[in-house]
Design a protein around this motif. Sequence first.
Motif, mmCIF file in Angstrom:
data_model
loop_
_atom_site.group_PDB
_atom_site.id
_atom_site.type_symbol
_atom_site.label_atom_id
_atom_site.label_comp_id
_atom_site.label_asym_id
_atom_site.label_seq_id
_atom_site.Cartn_x
_atom_site.Cartn_y
_atom_site.Cartn_z
ATOM 1 N N ILE A 16 1.596 4.052 -10.222
ATOM 2 C CA ILE A 16 2.030 3.260 -9.073
ATOM 3 C C ILE A 16 2.756 2.016 -9.571
ATOM 4 N N THR B 146 5.429 -1.367 -8.148
ATOM 5 C CA THR B 146 6.033 -2.056 -7.011
ATOM 6 C C THR B 146 7.525 -1.727 -6.979
ATOM 7 N N ARG C 295 -3.169 -1.874 -0.601
ATOM 8 C CA ARG C 295 -2.632 -0.511 -0.473
ATOM 9 C C ARG C 295 -3.756 0.494 -0.229
ATOM 10 N N GLN D 277 8.875 7.607 2.160
ATOM 11 C CA GLN D 277 7.652 7.094 1.558
ATOM 12 C C GLN D 277 6.470 7.216 2.513
ATOM 13 N N ASP E 92 2.863 2.977 1.558
ATOM 14 C CA ASP E 92 3.706 2.572 0.430
ATOM 15 C C ASP E 92 5.015 1.935 0.881
ATOM 16 N N PHE F 227 5.668 -0.067 -2.523
ATOM 17 C CA PHE F 227 5.235 0.657 -3.715
ATOM 18 C C PHE F 227 6.044 1.931 -3.913
ATOM 19 N N VAL G 83 5.485 5.667 -6.179
ATOM 20 C CA VAL G 83 4.585 6.498 -6.979
ATOM 21 C C VAL G 83 5.455 7.450 -7.781
#
Length: 382
Positions: free
Chosen positions: A117, A119, A133, A166, A170, A174, A176
């Motif tokens: 993960i 940012t 999160r 997303q 997220d 964020f 992934v």
Amino acid sequence: MKPIDQQTVLLFHDAANRVAPRVPCVPQFDLPDDEPAGAWARWFARSFDVWWQTGLVAGALGYVLSHTSPAFLRWLETPFGWKLFGLACVPGGLLLDAALHALAGNTPGKALLGLRILTVDGRAPGFRELLGRNLRMWRAGLALGLPAISLFTMARQGLRLRRGVQASYDLNDFLVRARPIGRLARGVFAVAFAGLFATIVALDAMDRQDSQETTAMLEAPPYAWHNPATGRAAAVSAQWRHELRTGPDGAPQHLFTQHSGHAVVLFAHDRVRSSALRQDAAALEDRLADRFELAESYFSAFRGRQSWVGKGQHKKGPERVQLRIVEVDGRAWRVVAMQSPPAAYTDDLVRDLSGALWDTVLPPAPAPAAARRAQAGPESKP
């Protein structure tokens, strides 16, 4: 005048000096061929981490509460006690997940599947960001842990990922990312996931069986236990399991064990040559000295007879010990009760059982005058 092709620099002078617009940095993984993580990889990693982390929190918290809170133990005896407790521990598991992720840089499930993960500006998130999160994921992805509803919320998030959008928890914060992993890592994760899943299924089956047995036991009527020495019967709660044992001196001992193992009551007697309660108490105290440490002992009247009482602790554990000796018709009868903490959880059970056992050798305790008048009715005279 210069040809037009030679005036290009002057015509585009401002454009040459203009600063190019900033393009959001796309964070790169350790390998150049990383890509957005797929829905299934994310589901397997998240499920694995949530399962073991919640189980760890539930085990630790359950151990503490079961040794300190009688109300918690009674709650676990309800049909869905353990399941509701497990759901209540999910936020604690997510807190542990955020702390472990911030400290180690990843969690076991994500690390084994090559997930990470980041940012949107390419840095590793901190504890507060990860916790926020996780809590959003708990609500929008896991539906607060409710099994039936979470199937729909997880499917909804999976469809978003398949469309290239997303996950809602997220969005704008964020990313992934995933990198290729080898067969060894896949195999290790598959074995760990299957083992954890099998453990959860087995524990759930055991909990279901225990819940059914506990419910049936709590609803069952008391059973009659007969004192073979006196022939009298006592009504014993179904929560007590009776076992006949032989003491070191060959005398029979009746052991009653509470269904969860939080209390044990021993009922036995010894032959005495004469009425010598002090000698009997001293002899019993010497026999128990290697296991119990008595904090106080005294003589007191009990149902019209003299008795000896001892109270203390087990030397090798936190169990509370209480014992009483009463001499009746040439026998020194004793009741020894040992209770694990919290003792308040079994106080009523131990008191009722002890009273029923004493009823088989002594007359019942006389009712107080006020209670006798209430039973007799308002028209009776004192």
